[in-house]
Design a protein around this motif. Structure first.
Motif, mmCIF file in Angstrom:
data_model
loop_
_atom_site.group_PDB
_atom_site.id
_atom_site.type_symbol
_atom_site.label_atom_id
_atom_site.label_comp_id
_atom_site.label_asym_id
_atom_site.label_seq_id
_atom_site.Cartn_x
_atom_site.Cartn_y
_atom_site.Cartn_z
ATOM 1 N N LEU A 191 90.811 80.656 54.095
ATOM 2 C CA LEU A 191 91.078 81.226 52.767
ATOM 3 C C LEU A 191 92.502 81.763 52.645
ATOM 4 N N MET A 192 92.920 82.567 53.639
ATOM 5 C CA MET A 192 94.131 83.368 53.453
ATOM 6 C C MET A 192 95.437 82.583 53.544
ATOM 7 N N TYR A 193 95.447 81.537 54.347
ATOM 8 C CA TYR A 193 96.740 80.839 54.506
ATOM 9 C C TYR A 193 96.639 79.339 54.242
ATOM 10 N N GLU A 194 95.491 78.875 53.737
ATOM 11 C CA GLU A 194 95.408 77.480 53.300
ATOM 12 C C GLU A 194 94.934 77.428 51.842
ATOM 13 N N ALA A 195 93.737 77.965 51.583
ATOM 14 C CA ALA A 195 93.166 77.839 50.230
ATOM 15 C C ALA A 195 93.919 78.684 49.197
ATOM 16 N N ASN A 196 94.150 79.966 49.492
ATOM 17 C CA ASN A 196 94.788 80.848 48.496
ATOM 18 C C ASN A 196 96.183 80.373 48.066
ATOM 19 N N PRO A 197 97.084 80.105 49.009
ATOM 20 C CA PRO A 197 98.416 79.675 48.554
ATOM 21 C C PRO A 197 98.367 78.382 47.752
ATOM 22 N N MET A 198 97.542 77.428 48.195
ATOM 23 C CA MET A 198 97.482 76.156 47.462
ATOM 24 C C MET A 198 96.800 76.351 46.104
ATOM 25 N N ALA A 199 95.843 77.276 46.031
ATOM 26 C CA ALA A 199 95.180 77.556 44.747
ATOM 27 C C ALA A 199 96.176 78.153 43.762
ATOM 28 N N PHE A 200 97.044 79.040 44.258
ATOM 29 C CA PHE A 200 98.076 79.661 43.405
ATOM 30 C C PHE A 200 98.990 78.557 42.850
ATOM 31 N N LEU A 247 86.414 74.253 49.722
ATOM 32 C CA LEU A 247 87.550 74.155 48.789
ATOM 33 C C LEU A 247 87.488 72.871 47.961
ATOM 34 N N PHE A 248 87.636 73.041 46.649
ATOM 35 C CA PHE A 248 87.741 71.920 45.699
ATOM 36 C C PHE A 248 88.967 72.248 44.864
ATOM 37 N N ILE A 249 90.008 71.434 44.959
ATOM 38 C CA ILE A 249 91.301 71.834 44.391
ATOM 39 C C ILE A 249 92.033 70.628 43.818
ATOM 40 N N GLY A 250 92.687 70.849 42.677
ATOM 41 C CA GLY A 250 93.502 69.772 42.111
ATOM 42 C C GLY A 250 93.471 69.779 40.604
ATOM 43 N N SER A 251 93.365 68.580 40.007
ATOM 44 C CA SER A 251 93.385 68.428 38.557
ATOM 45 C C SER A 251 92.235 69.219 37.932
ATOM 46 N N ARG A 252 92.552 69.958 36.886
ATOM 47 C CA ARG A 252 91.601 70.925 36.330
ATOM 48 C C ARG A 252 90.260 70.293 35.937
ATOM 49 N N GLU A 253 90.302 69.190 35.186
ATOM 50 C CA GLU A 253 89.035 68.610 34.714
ATOM 51 C C GLU A 253 88.189 68.097 35.881
ATOM 52 N N MET A 254 88.847 67.586 36.908
ATOM 53 C CA MET A 254 88.092 67.066 38.067
ATOM 54 C C MET A 254 87.447 68.207 38.855
ATOM 55 N N VAL A 255 88.162 69.322 38.972
ATOM 56 C CA VAL A 255 87.609 70.471 39.696
ATOM 57 C C VAL A 255 86.410 71.035 38.914
ATOM 58 N N GLY A 262 98.959 73.950 36.440
ATOM 59 C CA GLY A 262 97.985 73.537 35.423
ATOM 60 C C GLY A 262 96.666 73.063 35.998
ATOM 61 N N GLY A 263 96.511 73.123 37.320
ATOM 62 C CA GLY A 263 95.276 72.687 37.977
ATOM 63 C C GLY A 263 94.332 73.848 38.237
ATOM 64 N N ALA A 264 93.376 73.640 39.143
ATOM 65 C CA ALA A 264 92.360 74.664 39.413
ATOM 66 C C ALA A 264 91.896 74.573 40.862
ATOM 67 N N ALA A 265 91.227 75.629 41.316
ATOM 68 C CA ALA A 265 90.682 75.640 42.680
ATOM 69 C C ALA A 265 89.453 76.537 42.725
ATOM 70 N N THR A 266 88.393 76.016 43.337
ATOM 71 C CA THR A 266 87.126 76.766 43.411
ATOM 72 C C THR A 266 86.488 76.527 44.781
ATOM 73 N N HIS A 278 81.670 77.733 43.388
ATOM 74 C CA HIS A 278 81.034 78.762 42.556
ATOM 75 C C HIS A 278 82.047 79.781 42.046
ATOM 76 N N THR A 279 82.991 80.107 42.877
ATOM 77 C CA THR A 279 83.938 81.182 42.563
ATOM 78 C C THR A 279 85.360 80.638 42.591
ATOM 79 N N ARG A 280 86.170 81.126 41.634
ATOM 80 C CA ARG A 280 87.603 80.786 41.654
ATOM 81 C C ARG A 280 88.186 81.275 42.985
ATOM 82 N N ILE A 281 88.893 80.388 43.678
ATOM 83 C CA ILE A 281 89.429 80.745 45.008
ATOM 84 C C ILE A 281 90.227 82.042 44.957
ATOM 85 N N LEU A 282 91.104 82.178 43.952
ATOM 86 C CA LEU A 282 92.004 83.339 43.921
ATOM 87 C C LEU A 282 91.262 84.666 43.736
ATOM 88 N N GLU A 283 89.999 84.597 43.317
ATOM 89 C CA GLU A 283 89.250 85.847 43.100
ATOM 90 C C GLU A 283 88.320 86.182 44.251
#
Ligand code: AHM
Ligand code: MG
Length: 353
Positions: free
Chosen positions: A292-301, A331-339, A307-311, A314-319
């Motif tokens: 979470l802290m050094y792979e998912a969070n930075p890439m989610a930001f 982790l599911f990350i990338g184009s908003r509609e696909m996520v 303009g993309g998203a990361a979850t 169930h929960t938004r990664i950044l939250e």
């Protein structure tokens, strides 16, 4: 010999259009009248370490940096020599720079406090994966560095920072970025005002602004997942993968499957072209594999800023509330509609188009 017209054009283009990372950072800093320059210096330290790692990597195969150290890291994963070297270079650069008081690294079990010795302000925390995808190095596949920057929260002593200071949700990141050591070396980062990409010009040793204001398509044609684990995925995820592979010209399916097995490279391609990267929970890794802290969070930001998203499904990664430094997350990350679609399938609420 005089340059050809083409060479001349390239030369003029170089001189006119490209801003160095340093120039860009200083320009950004000047927008904040009370800025002390500490953050700019921190980014300079990170980019310097990236250049050193890049140099070492470009010589892999010629000097003895291939193979493993014979150690396992805190994740129980075999540590590659380049993992250890990259970790060392980042720690050295951050220690020398004096702006960072605490490092969390994939390659070190405990958070590493840095004494600033009065050299810098030491008010930042850097969490990083020094070399992601490093098992690919021996076969010459692109790898990357991922970093996440936080401020030391009030109430924490910069001379004795504890790991708790680093356990902040991703929404608190001051900046995040990655370096991809690919056919060219690029540094991509955000401070929360869009995403910019800089390509290293090896002839002058500078990162140059080559990809200003990166935006990711709302929907792409690529999905990236290790489908070798298909039989241990949740039913909803299997349904989503099946759906992605169905023929439907109207919605552009089937999608293409592209999986390098090097998160930074897979993410970078999908960011520029559109797509989704997934590392879900499996039976053997119920929390997924990525940290979470050094792979998912930075890439989610970065994804969100483009303009993309990361979850996590169930929960938004950044939250997500972090509990430990090396915590894992699906982790599911990338184009908003696909996520969003992946999340709907996982939650059993998907409506097929
Ligand atoms: P690492 O941080 O130890 O390199 O592991 C992370 C890597 C990612 O780069 C990549 O996407 C994933 O692990 C590949 O894992 P798998 O081989 O299970 O598909
Ligand atoms: Mg990694």
């Amino acid at each position: 010999m005089a340059p050809t017209t083409n060479e001349q054009t390239i030369l003029e283009h170089d001189l006119k259009d490209f801003k160095t990372l340093e120039q860009y950072i200083i320009e950004q800093q000047d927008r904040f009248p009370h800025s002390t320059g500490a953050f700019s210096r921190l980014l300079r330290d990170i980019s310097l370490a990236a250049k050193i790692v890049n140099r070492d990597m470009r010589r892999a195969g010629l000097v003895d940096v291939h193979g493993t150290t014979g150690e396992t890291n805190v994740q129980g994963e075999v540590q590659q020599k380049m993992d250890a070297l990259a970790h060392k270079e980042f720690v050295l650069a951050l220690r020398r720079g004096g702006e960072c008081c605490l490092i969390g690294s994939e390659e070190h079990a405990e958070a590493i406090p840095l004494s600033t010795n009065g050299e810098g302000d030491g008010k930042y925390i850097v969490l990083l994966d020094p070399l992601d995808g490093s098992s690919n190095i021996d076969v010459n596949v692109s790898v990357g560095t991922i970093f996440s920057i936080y401020r030391l929260p009030d109430g924490h002593d910069k001379d004795k920072p504890k790991v708790e200071a680093a356990l902040q949700p991703g929404t608190e990141q001051v900046a995040a970025g990655y370096v991809v050591y690919g056919s060219s070396t690029m540094l991509v980062y955000t401070t929360g005002a869009g995403v910019n990409g800089f390509t290293l010009d090896p002839s002058i040793g500078e990162f140059l602004l080559s990809h200003p204001n990166i935006r990711t398509p709302a929907r792409g044609r690529v999905f990236s997942i290790n489908s070798g684990y298909y039989h241990s995925f949740a039913d909803g995820l299997c349904a989503y993968l099946d759906w992605l592979q169905e023929e439907d010209a109207d919605s552009g399916r089937p999608c293409k499957m592209r999986y390098i097995g090097s998160f930074v490279s897979d993410f970078h391609r999908n960011l520029l072209k559109g797509g989704i990267y997934m590392y879900p929970a499996t039976q053997s890794s119920p929390e997924g594999k990525l940290r979470l802290m050094y792979e998912a969070n930075p890439m989610a930001f970065i994804a969100e800023q483009a303009g993309g998203a990361a979850t996590d499904g169930h929960t938004r990664i950044l939250e997500k509330t972090p509990e430990k430094l090396h915590q894992r997350t699906p982790l599911f990350i990338g184009s908003r509609e696909m996520v969003e679609q992946a999340e709907a399938f996982l939650q059993g609420t998907a409506v097929s188009e």
